[in-house]
Enzyme design. Sequence first.
Site, PDB file in Angstrom:
ATOM      1  N   ASP A  39       0.858  -1.181   0.000  1.00 12.76           N
ATOM      2  CA  ASP A  39       0.000   0.000   0.000  1.00 12.76           C
ATOM      3  C   ASP A  39       0.897   1.235   0.000  1.00 12.76           C
ATOM      4  OD1 ASP A  39      -1.736   2.195   0.879  1.00 12.76           O
ATOM      5  OD2 ASP A  39      -3.164   0.646   1.454  1.00 12.76           O
ATOM      6  N   ASN A  95     -13.368  -3.458   1.797  1.00 10.96           N
ATOM      7  CA  ASN A  95     -14.536  -2.596   1.697  1.00 10.96           C
ATOM      8  C   ASN A  95     -15.213  -2.868   0.357  1.00 10.96           C
ATOM      9  OD1 ASN A  95     -14.310  -0.892   4.112  1.00 10.96           O
ATOM     10  ND2 ASN A  95     -12.426  -0.171   3.164  1.00 10.96           N
ATOM     11  N   GLN A 100     -14.288   2.422  -0.094  1.00 17.73           N
ATOM     12  CA  GLN A 100     -13.404   1.745  -1.047  1.00 17.73           C
ATOM     13  C   GLN A 100     -12.745   2.842  -1.877  1.00 17.73           C
ATOM     14  OE1 GLN A 100     -15.492  -0.899  -3.719  1.00 17.73           O
ATOM     15  NE2 GLN A 100     -13.642  -2.007  -4.274  1.00 17.73           N
ATOM     16  N   HIS A 106     -10.192  -5.226  -3.613  1.00 16.34           N
ATOM     17  CA  HIS A 106      -8.886  -5.419  -2.985  1.00 16.34           C
ATOM     18  C   HIS A 106      -9.048  -5.759  -1.513  1.00 16.34           C
ATOM     19  CE1 HIS A 106      -9.765  -1.086  -2.545  1.00 16.34           C
ATOM     20  NE2 HIS A 106      -8.970  -1.073  -1.478  1.00 16.34           N
ATOM     21  N   HIS A 108      -7.018  -5.719   2.108  1.00 12.74           N
ATOM     22  CA  HIS A 108      -5.898  -5.178   2.878  1.00 12.74           C
ATOM     23  C   HIS A 108      -5.404  -6.277   3.815  1.00 12.74           C
ATOM     24  CE1 HIS A 108      -6.721  -0.829   2.093  1.00 12.74           C
ATOM     25  NE2 HIS A 108      -7.934  -1.314   1.846  1.00 12.74           N
TER      26      HIS A 108
END
Length: 149
Positions: A39, A95, A100, A106, A108
Amino acid sequence: MPRMADSASGRSCVFCEIVKGERPAHIVLDTPDALAFLDARPLFKGHTLLVPRTHYETLPDLPAELLAPYFGHAQRLAAAMESVLGAAGSFVAMNNRISQSVPHLHVHVVPRNPKDGLRGFFWPRHKYDSDAEAADYAARLSAALADST
């Protein structure tokens, strides 16, 4: 039917650009069906995003046959947080539409430790000291994932 290259808004998708190699990222996992990368605004160092290579906006859009392989990758990433980064555990979250930030499915996967400051949904962000440090985290996690296949 979900769009394959763009977000529902018609704008280009940042994660699709990363998947295509058009945007730089520190790659942690690279498989035919999924890609994981650090990230850019991590909660903690090692915070990784797992995306399907095909553009699906939300979990309900992901075809059923991709569920097991996709979450298998998430499971391996969670294990790597502990074995490679020395985290006491991990936070795995997704989310769908609300909160999101990129409209591309995606997950996390975040390394966690007791008293790390993560409370509720007011999350501190911890930047990498340099691009080299981020590359080191990505390489370490990637090596652990390669060893677990």
